[in-house]
Write a protein that holds these residues in place. Structure first.
Motif, mmCIF file in Angstrom:
data_model
loop_
_atom_site.group_PDB
_atom_site.id
_atom_site.type_symbol
_atom_site.label_atom_id
_atom_site.label_comp_id
_atom_site.label_asym_id
_atom_site.label_seq_id
_atom_site.Cartn_x
_atom_site.Cartn_y
_atom_site.Cartn_z
ATOM 1 N N GLU A 1 1.677 4.128 -2.859
ATOM 2 C CA GLU A 1 1.387 5.554 -2.607
ATOM 3 C C GLU A 1 2.596 6.408 -2.973
ATOM 4 O O GLU A 1 2.465 7.472 -3.579
ATOM 5 N N HIS B 1 -4.716 7.327 -1.658
ATOM 6 C CA HIS B 1 -5.118 6.225 -0.774
ATOM 7 C C HIS B 1 -6.062 5.227 -1.445
ATOM 8 O O HIS B 1 -5.855 4.015 -1.381
ATOM 9 N N HIS C 1 0.835 -1.208 0.000
ATOM 10 C CA HIS C 1 0.000 0.000 0.000
ATOM 11 C C HIS C 1 0.870 1.259 0.000
ATOM 12 O O HIS C 1 0.691 2.160 -0.824
HETATM 13 MN MN MN Z 1 -3.231 4.979 2.467
#
Ligand code: MN
Ligand code: MN
Ligand code: MN
Ligand code: MN
Lengths: 215, 215
Positions: free
Chosen positions: B81, B96, B77
């Motif tokens: 990002e 996000h 994740h």
């Molecule tokens: Mn995030």
DNA sequence: TATAATTTTTAGCTTTGCCTAAATTTAATT
DNA sequence: AATTAAATTTAGGCAAAGCTAAAAATTATA
């Protein structure tokens, strides 16, 4: 749109680009390694959403809406393949399976930014065209090496089979996109070819020659 | 592992990092915006796979196996990002939701190559630490701005709330990671703060101050 | 053209992940 | 300690996407 719906659309799109007639339930089932009954279920669903024209027992074709959706998935697939090869240094035989996952990521903005980041490529690492944000495709004239005759010279611009096995074979023979290929001899008995690639002379089977695009 | 299983593990991981006691069914349900009964179903499944320690009515915790799996999802994740912000020029409030999708892409090789491509960052665009390939995390000491006193000076190194609304507010106030912040006054009545950011003086509520990490 | 073979669809079942409503267990209050 | 309240689990159902087996439609063949 679910992953599964997207995969069906993409499969119908690819099958269409080969034959251009209506696609049969069985053809889809075979390509997707699933059962005909599952395909029937999904065709009803896609038809309900106006993504395909489906007539019971008569096969299926994409609507304009479905074709555009399919092209957008292909666009994503091929742009991600470019990213993997050009930015992350993957080889061309490793990227397909990962792109199969990445093609389902939902974000218009993402894919358009990725497109720019890559310099708006028109072809993926296998020589396949990348649809633009509107679904337009620049078609490049290309022939299979198997259709070439003795003494003809061309540049390798694509592969028909994109399986890892085939691509690795090409690596071994030092055949890549951009390689110059000259037909030295065409063996009439088995339709194999004697070719020159760069400075080397090699013999390839007709099966190999039938999976290499030349311009 | 399915997307859903991964999301549950991640949620339990995040809840653990706040309280460190066993996590309740309801806490998970609330965070995931689902129903407690659905959570119970999944906890049984995760327990079966030895990803969580689950005792009926008593709450749940991650096993070592589960914790590592959760960290790998968080790693993905946060690396994605970074990619979106640093390479594709997204702003920190847009990444996000896309990372929520990208974190489920399955390929060890991909994520490690991405890590290298980004220069092995240790923090994501919101100042959160990125676990390495072995799950190790470099913890940085940081305090909430709300715990600071008058005349103290620090650097903004993270945000607690990562909602788009909050991040856009910070953009408007020209507060970013790396900004120097000086407490000019702390209003005892409502615990609001008068602070200097760069050359500007602004007033922020306690709620804002409670969501900014300073070092 | 009638029959056989093939293709396609339907019917009914399974799993995953979610739901509501009811039952059960645990925690909080008289 | 008994009762009430809250949290949690169970029971029963639903939709998506797959499957097998049986029925129906189409195509091929004798
Ligand atoms: Mn995030
Ligand atoms: Mn591919
Ligand atoms: Mn490709
Ligand atoms: Mn983050």
């Amino acid at each position: 749109m679910t992953f599964s719906e997207e995969n069906y659309l993409k499969t119908i799109y690819h099958l269409t680009s080969v034959s251009d007639t209506d696609i049969s339930t069985n053809a889809i089932a075979e390509k997707m390694e699933t059962k005909a009954s599952s395909v029937t279920d999904m065709l009803k669903k896609l038809s309900e959403k106006d993504l395909v024209n489906y007539v019971k027992y008569q096969g299926v074709s994409l609507t304009d809406k479905g074709k555009l959706a399919a092209k957008m998935i292909v666009r994503k697939h091929r742009l991600w393949e470019c990213f993997l090869v050009e930015k992350l240094d993957f080889s061309w035989d490793e990227v397909h399976d990962i792109a199969e996952q990445l093609e389902h990521i939902k974000s218009e903005k993402l894919i358009n930014k990725l497109d720019d980041f890559l310099g708006n490529p028109t072809e993926d690492p296998h020589g396949d065209p990348i649809p633009d944000a509107n679904g337009r495709i620049i078609k490049v004239e290309k022939q299979l090496l198997s259709e070439f005759e003795k003494n003809q010279i061309g540049i390798c611009v694509g592969v028909k089979d994109t399986s890892s096995d085939f691509l690795k074979y090409l690596d071994k023979q030092e055949i890549a996109l951009g390689s110059q290929i000259e037909i030295i001899e065409k063996e009439s008995f088995d339709s194999s070819f004697r070719i020159r690639v760069g400075s080397k002379e090699i013999t390839i089977s007709n099966k190999i020659a039938s999976n290499l695009y030349i311009k």
